[in-house]
Scaffold this active site. Structure first.
Site, PDB file in Angstrom:
ATOM      1  N   ILE A   9       5.718  -9.775   4.314  1.00 36.99           N
ATOM      2  CA  ILE A   9       4.290  -9.523   4.128  1.00 36.99           C
ATOM      3  C   ILE A   9       3.935 -10.163   2.786  1.00 36.99           C
ATOM      4  CG2 ILE A   9       4.785  -7.215   3.176  1.00 36.99           C
ATOM      5  CD1 ILE A   9       2.039  -6.307   4.165  1.00 36.99           C
ATOM      6  N   SER A  10       2.912 -11.003   2.786  1.00 36.35           N
ATOM      7  CA  SER A  10       2.557 -11.755   1.576  1.00 36.35           C
ATOM      8  C   SER A  10       2.143 -10.830   0.435  1.00 36.35           C
ATOM      9  CB  SER A  10       1.410 -12.726   1.874  1.00 36.35           C
ATOM     10  OG  SER A  10       1.815 -13.731   2.769  1.00 36.35           O
TER      11      SER A  10
END
EC number: 2.1.1.77
Length: 207
Positions: free
Chosen positions: A55-56
């Site tokens: 997840i960025s």
């Protein structure tokens, strides 16, 4: 926790608009990470998911969202759904008025994202598809904006073709010196690309 993180991103100049600020405040990042990382959800860093995905980091989600200049009524294509967090932020940034289509190549991630988005009431604004995002989603084209959340070896031709005239694509591209995030604008059937910053994303998978 979210408020403190967002305030820091505003202070740093990453978040520039009220739309993106409100979107980042509204979407609970802890609902899009795996249980062992919930306590770290509001640290400004990427977190592992599974199947080699991440997840960025919140600052990257905010930056990419700002680059497409979100507004109500937009039709957005996201390539690389991950856990669904980025798509949810986009949905809030367009005030849930419009559509976010997101494509994920890994079946387990597509299911995980769809479950997260459904649980939080985003299905209807966000549609999750399983497939090779490099090919876009022609049935729903043209798009006002395209966001690619994995690094491509080159800008996929299909994504350019599915971008409307005047539309914007934000995409990390592998270069000799590393990865560069580009803002790509389609004008007169051609693309103009502007380098934004150096980045580090997982590679865009083929399938």
């Amino acid at each position: 926790m979210a408020a403190r993180l967002v305030a820091e991103l505003v202070k740093e100049g990453v978040i520039k608009s009220e739309r993106v600020k409100n979107a980042m405040l509204k979407v609970p990042r802890e609902e899009f990470v795996t249980p062992e990382y919930r306590m770290m959800a509001y640290e400004d860093r990427p977190l592992p998911l599974f199947a080699g995905a991440t997840i960025s980091a919140p600052h990257m989600v905010a930056m990419m969202c700002e680059l497409i200049e979100p507004r109500p009524g937009m039709k957005i294509l996201e390539v690389g759904t991950g856990s669904g967090y980025h798509a949810a932020v986009c949905a809030e940034a367009i005030e849930r008025q419009g559509k976010v289509y997101t494509v994920e190549i890994v079946r387990e991630l597509a299911i995980f994202a769809a479950q997260n988005l459904e649980r939080l009431g985003y299905l209807g604004v966000v549609e999750v598809y399983r497939g090779d995002g490099r090919r876009g989603l022609e049935r729903h084209a043209p798009f006002d904006a395209v966001l690619v959340t994995a690094a491509a070896s080159e800008i996929p031709k299909a994504l350019v073709e599915q971008l409307r005239e005047g539309g914007v694509m934000v995409i990390p591209v592998e270069e000799g010196v590393g990865q560069v995030l580009y803002k790509v604008v389609k004008s007169g059937g051609k693309v103009k690309r502007q380098a934004v910053t150096y980045v580090l994303f997982v590679p865009l998978r083929e399938g």
